[in-house]
Design a protein around this motif. Structure first.
Motif, PDB file in Angstrom:
ATOM      1  N   ASN A  24       0.819  -1.211   0.000  1.00  0.00           N
ATOM      2  CA  ASN A  24       0.000   0.000   0.000  1.00  0.00           C
ATOM      3  C   ASN A  24       0.859   1.269   0.000  1.00  0.00           C
ATOM      4  N   TYR A  25       2.102   1.127   0.462  1.00  0.00           N
ATOM      5  CA  TYR A  25       2.973   2.291   0.599  1.00  0.00           C
ATOM      6  C   TYR A  25       4.006   2.380  -0.524  1.00  0.00           C
ATOM      7  N   ILE A  26       4.013   1.389  -1.400  1.00  0.00           N
ATOM      8  CA  ILE A  26       4.956   1.388  -2.518  1.00  0.00           C
ATOM      9  C   ILE A  26       4.218   1.816  -3.775  1.00  0.00           C
ATOM     10  N   PRO A  27       4.645   2.885  -4.437  1.00  0.00           N
ATOM     11  CA  PRO A  27       3.972   3.291  -5.682  1.00  0.00           C
ATOM     12  C   PRO A  27       3.954   2.159  -6.704  1.00  0.00           C
ATOM     13  N   ALA A  28       2.848   2.009  -7.395  1.00  0.00           N
ATOM     14  CA  ALA A  28       2.695   0.907  -8.359  1.00  0.00           C
ATOM     15  C   ALA A  28       3.768   0.951  -9.443  1.00  0.00           C
ATOM     16  N   SER A  29       4.256   2.149  -9.750  1.00  0.00           N
ATOM     17  CA  SER A  29       5.243   2.288 -10.820  1.00  0.00           C
ATOM     18  C   SER A  29       6.606   1.709 -10.457  1.00  0.00           C
ATOM     19  N   VAL A  30       6.865   1.488  -9.153  1.00  0.00           N
ATOM     20  CA  VAL A  30       8.162   0.951  -8.739  1.00  0.00           C
ATOM     21  C   VAL A  30       8.052  -0.424  -8.084  1.00  0.00           C
ATOM     22  N   LEU A  31       6.839  -0.927  -7.968  1.00  0.00           N
ATOM     23  CA  LEU A  31       6.658  -2.207  -7.275  1.00  0.00           C
ATOM     24  C   LEU A  31       7.437  -3.329  -7.939  1.00  0.00           C
TER      25      LEU A  31
END
Length: 465
Positions: A24-31
């Motif tokens: 939830n705290y990691i942006p989807a673009s860097v997951l």
């Protein structure tokens, strides 16, 4: 059909990771940049911050203020206890953000080299807690920046280079950076007037010395630091203004008596201890970071990296500030109902949530570009981060203090006043907002001119065909 009492008990009480996963705290673009090992580390960091550090933040602030541990936090009982717990979590090593080329974790047993994006996530998680920021060496990032400078550029004396890196990583010594001067604008490092005269050794290079003369102003922790990084003019005859300065590395133990004067500058304790340092014919062994004349470029790189992670730490503060605001609003009743039910509160909460996510995305975008293209290529993205994040987070914390009322101003009851001091001072430490915006404007104009010139040339070439 079996009785209810005979049915298997399949219900399992959900853990924090089930209700609010780390993703939830990691942006989807860097997951997709993180593997399972890195995600597991983030979970451990988050668990340590949530359950070990945040509940003790106010106790730590009380002890450091009331019992005057601020000058030596390592003697504070809370820090002593958490140091042991940190080791049990397997997070006691210093995380050093670097590119992996040429650097190995085996160089020092007390560190672990991580990439920029991974360290960005750690900085965000750790930034939520005052204690965690200190335990993970992110309270001011000066030591971290010094380690990176020494790793990237080396120095004249290799033996001193190895010893200083080991001591800095082991947290045995502190470092400080001396750039700003009282009589010139600090937003432009090229204004530096402190001079360094180099005396070449007659027999060998090891005998070379340098003599410092000048005054440095508003230097953090200068009195307690053993390593001084000083920006000086070493090439006064150089025609290129960007090649006049060098970054001099001074071991304080080598400074002769009565050649330096350190005076305290009265400031708010929440932003740290600052000093004025005067050099008068201070003769020390020659030790220059990188090549002579590269001081300004090295300083720009160091400033960009440290400020990026400082801004990610501020995003963590913003996240915690939102949590504290939600908690306060759920507990306080106004005109018969809680603040959480107030439409104005809902609007402001959503507004600041968007601001935190915006700042976080800008930070991660810059970190990714640093990893893939280098710090120099990411200077525009880092400039956006430095211009936007401190301003937005300080405004968010200010709103949270307003929501808490007088309670928000009590430094021994809530970390909000400490958060505001840190975020507000960040708008001055690196450069004023106006200077950063102007620099971004110059970069944008430069990029446009390059594009337009190339576009016009290609258009003419196509027309000629």
């Amino acid at each position: 059909m079996p009785n209810v009492s005979d049915r298997p008990k399949t219900y399992k009480k959900p853990a924090l990771e089930d209700v609010d996963p780390i993703t939830n705290y990691i942006p989807a673009s860097v997951l997709d940049k993180f593997d399972e090992r890195q995600l597991a580390r983030f979970k451990k960091v988050r668990k340590f911050v949530e359950f070990e550090c945040l509940p003790l933040d106010t106790i730590f602030l009380q002890e450091s203020i009331l019992f005057e541990y601020k000058n030596d936090w390592e003697t504070c009982p809370v820090i002593i206890t958490l140091r042991k717990k940190l080791e049990s979590y397997g997070l006691h090593k210093m995380f050093v953000p670097m590119d992996h080329g040429g650097y190995d974790n085996s160089l020092n047993e007390n560190w672990e080299i991580v990439n920029m994006v991974e360290f960005a996530m750690i900085a965000f998680l750790v930034g939520r807690s005052v204690i965690a920021s200190y335990l993970f060496h992110l309270d001011d990032l000066i030591n971290m920046g010094t380690i990176q400078v020494l790793l990237r550029h080396g120095c004249t004396n290799h033996e001193i280079w190895v010893r200083m890196i080991n001591d800095l990583v082991s947290n045995n010594i502190k470092s400080c950076l001396m750039v700003s001067e009282r009589d010139v604008a600090g937003s432009d490092a090229l204004n530096t007037q402190t001079k360094c005269r180099i005396i070449e050794g007659k027999e060998n290079e090891a005998d070379s010395m340098m003599v410092l003369n000048g005054e440095k102003w508003f230097i953090k922790d200068a009195h307690d630091s053993e390593v001084w990084l000083i920006l000086c003019v070493t090439e006064p005859e150089e025609g290129n203004i960007y090649r006049k300065h060098s970054l001099c590395l001074v071991n304080r133990n080598d400074v002769p008596p009565y050649t330096t004067k350190i005076e305290t500058i009265d400031t708010n304790e929440g932003i740290g201890n600052f000093y004025q340092v005067t050099f008068k014919d201070c003769k020390v062994p020659l030790n220059i970071v990188g090549e002579r004349g590269e001081g300004y470029q090295i300083l720009q790189t160091k400033s960009s990296i440290t400020r990026l992670f400082q801004c990610l730490k501020l995003c963590g503060m913003g996240q915690e500030s939102l949590r504290l605001s939600n908690k306060r609003a759920a507990e306080r009743k106004v005109f018969g109902s809680t603040l959480q039910k107030n439409e104005c509160f809902k609007f402001e909460l959503a507004h600041w949530r968007i601001k935190v996510e915006t700042c976080k995305l800008l930070c991660f975008n810059a970190a990714i570009k640093c990893d893939y293209e280098g710090v120099k290529a990411a200077r525009e993205e880092i400039g956006m981060v430095k211009a936007v994040t401190p301003k937005e987070i300080s405004s968010l914390v200010d709103w949270s203090i307003q929501l808490h009322g007088c309670y928000g101003l009590c430094p021994t009851r809530t970390p909000l006043s400490h958060m505001w001091q840190v975020s507000r001072s960040s708008r001055i430490n690196d450069a004023p907002d106006e200077s950063l915006i102007a620099q971004l404007g110059r970069l944008e104009i430069s990029n446009y001119n390059k594009f337009q010139k190339t576009y016009d040339q290609e258009l003419l070439a196509l027309a000629g065909k």
